[in-house]
Structures are given as structure tokens and as C-alpha cells.
Design a protein around this motif. Sequence first.
Motif, mmCIF file in Angstrom:
data_model
loop_
_atom_site.group_PDB
_atom_site.id
_atom_site.type_symbol
_atom_site.label_atom_id
_atom_site.label_comp_id
_atom_site.label_asym_id
_atom_site.label_seq_id
_atom_site.Cartn_x
_atom_site.Cartn_y
_atom_site.Cartn_z
ATOM 1 N N LEU A 1 -29.339 4.097 -21.022
ATOM 2 C CA LEU A 1 -30.539 3.599 -20.347
ATOM 3 C C LEU A 1 -30.393 2.111 -20.020
ATOM 4 N N VAL A 2 -29.879 1.332 -20.965
ATOM 5 C CA VAL A 2 -29.645 -0.097 -20.708
ATOM 6 C C VAL A 2 -28.671 -0.264 -19.546
ATOM 7 N N GLY A 3 -27.590 0.513 -19.581
ATOM 8 C CA GLY A 3 -26.601 0.418 -18.511
ATOM 9 C C GLY A 3 -27.177 0.765 -17.153
ATOM 10 N N SER A 4 -27.975 1.821 -17.094
ATOM 11 C CA SER A 4 -28.545 2.234 -15.808
ATOM 12 C C SER A 4 -29.547 1.204 -15.293
ATOM 13 N N LEU A 5 -30.301 0.567 -16.174
ATOM 14 C CA LEU A 5 -31.241 -0.471 -15.742
ATOM 15 C C LEU A 5 -30.502 -1.687 -15.178
ATOM 16 N N VAL A 6 -29.384 -2.033 -15.795
ATOM 17 C CA VAL A 6 -28.560 -3.119 -15.258
ATOM 18 C C VAL A 6 -28.086 -2.768 -13.860
ATOM 19 N N LEU A 7 -27.638 -1.547 -13.666
ATOM 20 C CA LEU A 7 -27.125 -1.117 -12.362
ATOM 21 C C LEU A 7 -28.227 -1.097 -11.303
ATOM 22 N N ILE A 8 -29.436 -0.763 -11.714
ATOM 23 C CA ILE A 8 -30.554 -0.707 -10.769
ATOM 24 C C ILE A 8 -30.993 -2.100 -10.339
ATOM 25 N N PHE A 9 -31.088 -3.021 -11.290
ATOM 26 C CA PHE A 9 -31.693 -4.326 -10.988
ATOM 27 C C PHE A 9 -30.686 -5.405 -10.590
ATOM 28 N N LYS A 10 -29.417 -5.216 -10.928
ATOM 29 C CA LYS A 10 -28.412 -6.186 -10.494
ATOM 30 C C LYS A 10 -27.931 -5.812 -9.097
ATOM 31 N N CYS A 11 -27.663 -6.819 -8.293
ATOM 32 C CA CYS A 11 -27.234 -6.562 -6.916
ATOM 33 C C CYS A 11 -25.845 -5.942 -6.907
ATOM 34 N N THR A 12 -25.492 -5.342 -5.782
ATOM 35 C CA THR A 12 -24.213 -4.642 -5.673
ATOM 36 C C THR A 12 -23.023 -5.598 -5.751
ATOM 37 N N LEU A 13 -23.259 -6.890 -5.533
ATOM 38 C CA LEU A 13 -22.170 -7.869 -5.620
ATOM 39 C C LEU A 13 -21.959 -8.391 -7.037
ATOM 40 N N TYR A 14 -22.805 -8.002 -7.957
ATOM 41 C CA TYR A 14 -22.658 -8.435 -9.355
ATOM 42 C C TYR A 14 -21.309 -7.945 -9.874
ATOM 43 N N PRO A 15 -20.434 -8.851 -10.322
ATOM 44 C CA PRO A 15 -19.040 -8.469 -10.605
ATOM 45 C C PRO A 15 -18.843 -7.591 -11.845
ATOM 46 N N HIS A 16 -19.839 -7.514 -12.702
ATOM 47 C CA HIS A 16 -19.642 -6.799 -13.961
ATOM 48 C C HIS A 16 -20.360 -5.444 -14.000
ATOM 49 N N ARG A 17 -20.760 -4.928 -12.855
ATOM 50 C CA ARG A 17 -21.480 -3.652 -12.819
ATOM 51 C C ARG A 17 -20.650 -2.532 -13.470
ATOM 52 N N LYS A 18 -19.416 -2.402 -13.041
ATOM 53 C CA LYS A 18 -18.588 -1.314 -13.563
ATOM 54 C C LYS A 18 -18.293 -1.499 -15.050
ATOM 55 N N LYS A 19 -18.155 -2.745 -15.484
ATOM 56 C CA LYS A 19 -17.924 -3.001 -16.913
ATOM 57 C C LYS A 19 -19.122 -2.541 -17.740
ATOM 58 N N TRP A 20 -20.332 -2.807 -17.247
ATOM 59 C CA TRP A 20 -21.536 -2.347 -17.934
ATOM 60 C C TRP A 20 -21.560 -0.818 -18.016
ATOM 61 N N ALA A 21 -21.246 -0.177 -16.891
ATOM 62 C CA ALA A 21 -21.265 1.286 -16.874
ATOM 63 C C ALA A 21 -20.246 1.861 -17.851
ATOM 64 N N TRP A 22 -19.031 1.347 -17.810
ATOM 65 C CA TRP A 22 -17.995 1.838 -18.721
ATOM 66 C C TRP A 22 -18.382 1.589 -20.183
ATOM 67 N N ALA A 23 -18.899 0.406 -20.459
ATOM 68 C CA ALA A 23 -19.255 0.067 -21.844
ATOM 69 C C ALA A 23 -20.305 1.024 -22.400
ATOM 70 N N MET A 24 -21.331 1.318 -21.603
ATOM 71 C CA MET A 24 -22.393 2.195 -22.077
ATOM 72 C C MET A 24 -21.908 3.644 -22.214
ATOM 73 N N LEU A 25 -21.029 4.071 -21.313
ATOM 74 C CA LEU A 25 -20.454 5.414 -21.430
ATOM 75 C C LEU A 25 -19.588 5.523 -22.684
ATOM 76 N N ILE A 26 -18.828 4.486 -22.975
ATOM 77 C CA ILE A 26 -17.969 4.502 -24.170
ATOM 78 C C ILE A 26 -18.814 4.488 -25.435
ATOM 79 N N ILE A 27 -19.877 3.669 -25.431
ATOM 80 C CA ILE A 27 -20.754 3.624 -26.607
ATOM 81 C C ILE A 27 -21.368 5.000 -26.870
ATOM 82 N N SER A 28 -21.852 5.653 -25.826
ATOM 83 C CA SER A 28 -22.437 6.981 -25.995
ATOM 84 C C SER A 28 -21.382 7.994 -26.423
ATOM 85 N N GLY A 29 -20.168 7.855 -25.885
ATOM 86 C CA GLY A 29 -19.083 8.729 -26.307
ATOM 87 C C GLY A 29 -18.739 8.531 -27.778
#
Length: 339
Positions: A141-169
Motif C-alpha cells: 500500500l505504501v509503495g502504491s501510494l508513492v507511485l500514485i502521488f509521485k510524478c512519472t519523472l521521479y527517479p526512484h519509482r521502480k526502486k520503491w515498487a521493487w522494495a515493497m514487492l520484496i518486503i511482501s515476498g
Amino acid sequence: MDIITHLALGACSTEVLLTKKLGKKGLIWGASAQVLPDIDTLPALFLPADQSLLIHRGLTHSFLFALIAGIFLAFTVHKIYNQAGLSYTALLFFFCFQFTLHDLIDTCNSYGTGLLEPFRHQRFSINLLYVVDPLLTAGLLVGSLVLIFKCTLYPHRKKWAWAMLIISGCYTGFAAINKVYVNGKINHSFKSQQMNPAGYFTTPAPFNCMLWYLVVAVDGGYYTGYSSVWDDPQQSVRYEKHLKNDSLNVKIGDKRVLQHLITFADPYYTLSQTGSSLYLNVLRFGQVQGWRMPNAPFVLSYPLNASGNQTVLLQKGRLAGWNKSSLEAYIRRIAGNTP
């Protein structure tokens, strides 16, 4: 799993796989695909509960549906965004992946998922996660909120997504380790208490993966109990006996409804009678605060001689009696303090 988990999982996995070319629109497609299999909940509004129980997590949760729906959505998105440079093959993989991921994570809880429908009606469940687990969902949920509210040029979007997926895994792996530990403890308890069960299963108690609900099949009925990974290893599991009461079958008029429920219970159920009312109790869904009360009622208790659609009556007691005091007691039980 619950819809929030599916939506958040869809958003995070889409960021990894698709949003480079579709931007935030990809999040919408990914989250939508992730929840689409649950469209089978709509028949519950129109069908008797015994039928809607079997329809949910049936055909729309199968590998066949994942393929057919994946082909359709890939074709649709490819036509809509034909200038985005996305190949049909990549979109087909993406949508089939989302549907299959939905199906596989649903097998982690106790409801049962018809992966091989309509060719085989077996329901698959590994009883690894509770259907609503805040510790699993929080990171996604934290990761998805970051992806929604941060602009597409935010350089760490994919890092946030990967981090949250790994944590859940990792949390899912933690649940698997806990299950193996509890199963080992249960098998030891069979020997120490001279039990010879025909079968058993363990599944998480509500909202966590550290306190586990146990159902053991024996002649004439079942034993239920609870065990935390933080319990004293030398402490014996305390079981309660529940008679199956198949003799009550003769009092049930509509055998078709009964058979639907027995199929859904697969095969963990008991029959009970309160006054003139007969009930089929599905043991896989646990008991209402069974971790603190002996002989607690079962969460899913279907009134066999009631009329009309009884969907609203099912699981009505899942959170009955919960308050601040019971929540504190529940946390203490998870931590290994037996009542």
C-alpha cells in the motif's frame, strides 16, 4: 486476498513491468486486471448463498480464464495505445501474469481456488496467509501510494515498487517458515497425546501469520486448537472436540443445498442443531474468538432450514465481540500468552 492487497500488488508489479511506456495509466490497467477475477462475487447478489460460495473463486480464478482474459485485454490495450511502442506479446504476458498472480496469491488462504476449472473442480489452498493481513498489505500500500502521488519523472519509482514487492515476498516467506514450525509442533503433539488423525490442516488466525488455527480430523468429528510460534515449545496444544453429527442429515429437507455446502467445506464440516434450526459449520474459516473461548461458535455457520438468500448470515460473527480489551488479549495470545 482482500481487494486492497490485490490493487496495491497490481500497482507495484505494473510499475516494474509496464509503466515505462504507459506512465500512470499503466497502474490503472494493472490494478484493474489484478481485481478482475473477483467479478465472480456479483452472482452473490442474485443467487442463494450455497451456490455463490461455489461460484466465487471458480472459473474466473482459473488458468483458462487468465489466458482468455489476458488475450482479450492485451488486444484491447494494444489497439488503444498502438503508438506507445508496446508489443502485443509483452501485453499478453503482462495481463496473463496479473491474472495468474491473483489466482496464486488467493490459494494462500483457506477459501480454496479453482485453478483448473472447468476441467477439474478441485479447489487449491495452501493455508499460508489470512485473507486480510495488514503486515502483508502495508508495504504494498505504501509503495502504491508513492507511485500514485509521485510524478512519472521521479527517479526512484521502480526502486520503491521493487522494495515493497520484496518486503511482501519476505513476509510470505516468514509465514511459510512459521507454518512449517507449527506443523512440526502439531505432529509432535499427536505422538505425545496418542492421537492418530485421519488428516489435519493449519491456517493463520485473523490478521497475522504467527498464531495458527488447527483442525484435526478423527473418527466421528474434529479437534480444533490454536498454537502461536511464540508459545513455549514444551507446552502441549490444547484441543477441543467437535462431533460431526452426520446423523442430523435425516432432518434436512433440501439435500442439494447440503451437498453444495459439503463440497465447499472440502470436507471439514460439522452439523449442529439449535432449537429447531439446523446448521452446517464450515471449519476452515475458524471460530469466533476461538483462541480465547472454549467451544466458540464457527465463523461460517449456514442455516440449512432457512429460506431465501442467506449470504448476509454467513461469517456474520467473524468480528463479533471484538473491542479494545479483546484486541489486547489477542495480541498477548499471539505473543505466546495462553488464556
